[in-house]
Scaffold this active site. Structure first.
Site, short mmCIF file in Angstrom:
data_model
loop_
_atom_site.label_atom_id
_atom_site.label_comp_id
_atom_site.label_asym_id
_atom_site.label_seq_id
_atom_site.Cartn_x
_atom_site.Cartn_y
_atom_site.Cartn_z
N ILE A 1 -7.05 7.47 -1.23
CA ILE A 1 -7.25 6.40 -1.06
C ILE A 1 -7.61 6.10 -0.19
CG2 ILE A 1 -4.51 5.82 0.39
CD1 ILE A 1 -3.65 3.23 -1.13
N SER A 2 -8.89 4.44 -0.04
CA SER A 2 -9.55 3.47 0.86
C SER A 2 -8.44 2.87 1.91
CB SER A 2 -10.53 3.00 0.39
OG SER A 2 -10.77 2.98 -1.16
N GLN A 3 -9.90 3.53 3.32
CA GLN A 3 -9.41 3.06 4.09
C GLN A 3 -8.90 1.26 4.00
OE1 GLN A 3 -11.79 5.13 4.88
NE2 GLN A 3 -11.76 6.18 6.40
N ARG B 1 0.92 -0.69 0.27
CA ARG B 1 0.46 0.12 0.16
C ARG B 1 0.04 1.44 0.35
NH1 ARG B 1 -2.98 2.85 3.73
NH2 ARG B 1 -5.68 3.24 2.60
#
Length: 274
Positions: free
Chosen positions: A121-123, A95
């Site tokens: 960016i998503s969790q 990530r």
């Protein structure tokens, strides 16, 4: 479509984003494209993101990135993610390569981080939760993602799925996502497409699963019709009050839906942005 009550999931009663405390009906920011779902009574203010390099208290730059991802996986287990296939896919994707270098130390925290173009960016928990829902019955062979962003979720999906088509409406983000796929050797498995996500990608339809990363008042019929029979779609739905909705196609013109978690996502927008 018919509706039935959805089962409860962890973190179903409220949300928090990197701008601080949020509740349904207020606080939506165009910079927060994805959200964390938390339990009622656990909302805590979050400090604003500082784009300058910093050392995180939970992920130190000196730690090996694989070890950092391992810490993330253990946290996801504690948060209720139990599908080991999904956890292995999350473990496999670095990530930190999808965020600005100055934020790399925070890459494995459960936070949305800015990726430019007023998007985030998503969790990790949101990514793992949504993928777990569409993979619950079986691993799909072909998946459409609406809202590719920087490509992180597409990269995770590509660890599980043979064919991933990810549509991004912002040209700059689309180019970034394509670069990430090339760097990770995923270009053949995860195809990043520039276009209007509300139209899906009919050329490769039908899909075994569709994952949507933005909320509209209703889920576009165009997307529902691109599901194969028995296929699943997961998407946020609503305006000021949103729910994560799981839809399964049951016939040529019939779908079954479950309303799940209370969430906060940015609005789904039509068209493209150069």
């Amino acid at each position: 479509m018919t509706s039935k009550p959805g089962k409860r999931y962890p973190f179903a009663d409220g949300t928090r984003n990197r701008f601080g405390k949020s509740s349904l009906g207020s606080g939506l920011s165009a910079s927060n494209s994805n959200t964390r779902i938390v339990q009622r009574g656990q909302l805590q203010p979050t400090p604003s993101v500082n784009l300058s390099p910093q050392v995180s208290t939970s992920v130190n730059l000196g730690l090996n990135s694989e070890r950092s991802r391992g810490m993330m996986i253990e946290r996801l287990r504690r948060q209720g993610i139990t599908d080991e296939r999904v956890l292995a896919a999350m473990q496999a994707v670095p990530r930190h390569q999808f965020v600005d270098q100055g934020l790399a130390s925070r890459a494995y925290e459960d936070d949305a981080l800015p990726i430019g173009f007023a998007q985030t960016i998503s969790q990790p928990w949101v990514v793992a939760h949504m993928i777990s829902l569409v993979c619950d019955q079986k691993i799909p062979n072909k998946v459409l993602e609406v809202g590719a962003g920087c490509g992180y979720q597409a990269a995770v999906l590509a660890q599980l799925v043979k064919e991933v088509y990810a549509v991004e409406r912002i040209k700059g983000l689309c180019d970034i996502a394509r670069d990430h796929m090339r760097q990770l050797g995923l270009s053949q498995r995860a195809r990043i497409l520039f276009g209007d996500g509300m139209q899906g990608y009919p050329a490769a339809a039908p899909y075994d699963a569709i994952v949507v990363a933005a909320a509209g008042p209703v889920i576009p019929r165009t997307l529902l019709e691109q599901l194969t029979l028995g296929g699943r779609l997961i998407a946020p739905e609503g305006t000021t009050q949103q729910r994560l909705v799981l839809v399964e196609r049951t016939g040529q013109a019939s779908w079954r839906r479950e309303e799940l978690d209370a969430v906060r996502f940015v609005p789904m927008r039509a068209g493209t942005q150069i």
